[in-house]
Design a protein around this motif. Structure first.
Motif, PDB file in Angstrom:
ATOM      1  N   LEU A 244      30.302 -42.383  16.412  1.00  0.00           N
ATOM      2  CA  LEU A 244      29.317 -41.621  17.173  1.00  0.00           C
ATOM      3  C   LEU A 244      29.783 -40.178  17.289  1.00  0.00           C
ATOM      4  O   LEU A 244      30.923 -39.908  17.662  1.00  0.00           O
TER       5      LEU A 244
ATOM      6  N   ASN B 231      28.727 -36.591  19.181  1.00  0.00           N
ATOM      7  CA  ASN B 231      27.861 -35.876  20.121  1.00  0.00           C
ATOM      8  C   ASN B 231      28.271 -34.410  20.123  1.00  0.00           C
ATOM      9  O   ASN B 231      29.434 -34.068  19.903  1.00  0.00           O
TER      10      ASN B 231
ATOM     11  N   THR C 197      26.496 -30.111  21.162  1.00  0.00           N
ATOM     12  CA  THR C 197      25.440 -29.355  21.839  1.00  0.00           C
ATOM     13  C   THR C 197      24.727 -28.462  20.836  1.00  0.00           C
ATOM     14  O   THR C 197      25.334 -27.933  19.903  1.00  0.00           O
TER      15      THR C 197
ATOM     16  N   VAL D 285      22.542 -31.566  24.816  1.00  0.00           N
ATOM     17  CA  VAL D 285      23.471 -32.497  24.171  1.00  0.00           C
ATOM     18  C   VAL D 285      22.656 -33.398  23.263  1.00  0.00           C
ATOM     19  O   VAL D 285      21.569 -33.863  23.633  1.00  0.00           O
TER      20      VAL D 285
ATOM     21  N   LEU E 289      22.838 -36.600  19.952  1.00  0.00           N
ATOM     22  CA  LEU E 289      23.605 -37.636  19.278  1.00  0.00           C
ATOM     23  C   LEU E 289      23.006 -37.857  17.889  1.00  0.00           C
ATOM     24  O   LEU E 289      22.007 -38.568  17.756  1.00  0.00           O
TER      25      LEU E 289
END
Length: 238
Positions: free
Chosen positions: A217, A219, A221, A235, A237
């Protein structure tokens, strides 16, 4: 640890001595929770290294004196910290609003007292990594990685993308081999484009986490193409 999001109370931690807090990085040392981050003010972009501890991730948090490192730079902030085999490893930027910059590496036995080692990664002048910042450590498939933002030279505002490096020793001491760009502006459809006349900023603050099923994963910004400036950061994903 189990968190009941219906009864948990936010904000998780509110600093008392500064206007703004960003880049939080929680770390558990096997006994105590630590959070490291950037504390200061967005008004003048003046930042120090936050350190707070708590018996549980949800607090109560005790804010300590900012960490002082013998590192030069106009943007020493955004620490990415991990704890392994009794040692804290901090990777931290030195610049984020101009070319150059280093990903510095510091170690600590307790999270309070730090020794700065040789830099992990340096910016490469006149390339797509003319400026680097926002390093964050990750363990993926047993390997040690650094994910970070890097940008070419710019005239208006930084336009960073997301890059990756891997430790060739599979330890946090490197040496680090650059793998290259892993996420570009064009890969994020809800991010402002480079030629947008109201362009605000690039992609930054990336973190990598290996999930239990083996997938990874990411993540980070981004900045929306529309809306009031200063309120478009999100944010996401991928």
């Amino acid at each position: 640890m189990n968190i009941n999001f219906e009864t948990n109370v936010f904000p998780l931690f509110h600093p008392q001595s500064v206007d703004d807090l960003k880049d939080p990085c929680p770390v558990f040392d096997g006994r105590v929770w630590h959070v490291f981050g950037s504390s200061g003010t967005v008004t003048t972009e003046t930042w120090r290294i936050l350190h707070a501890t708590a018996p549980d991730l949800y607090g109560p948090w005790a804010e300590h004196e900012p960490i002082e490192l013998p590192i030069n730079g106009t943007g020493v902030a955004a620490p990415g910290v991990t704890h392994e085999c009794g040692v804290f490893h901090m990777f931290i930027q030195t610049e984020f609003m101009k070319s150059g910059g280093r990903c510095e590496h510091a170690v600590s036995n307790d999270g309070f007292h730090w020794v700065v080692l040789s830099p992990a990664i340096l910016a490469i002048p006149d390339t797509e990594e003319d400026g680097i910042y926002d390093p964050h450590p990750a363990v993926i498939g047993g390997g040690r990685y650094l994910v970070y933002s890097a940008m070419p030279k710019f005239t208006r505002v930084p336009q960073p993308d997301i890059y990756l490096a891997r430790s060739q020793s599979d330890s946090w001491f490197g040496p680090w081999k650059r793998i290259g760009k892993i996420l570009d502006h064009n890969d994020v459809p809800h991010h402002n484009t480079r030629d947008d006349p109201d362009y605000e900023w690039g992609i930054e603050g990336a973190q990598l986490i290996e999930l239990p099923d083996g997938r990874v994963l990411l993540n980070a910004t981004c900045f929306l193409p529309d809306g009031l400036r200063g309120n478009r950061q999100r944010v996401f994903l991928p």
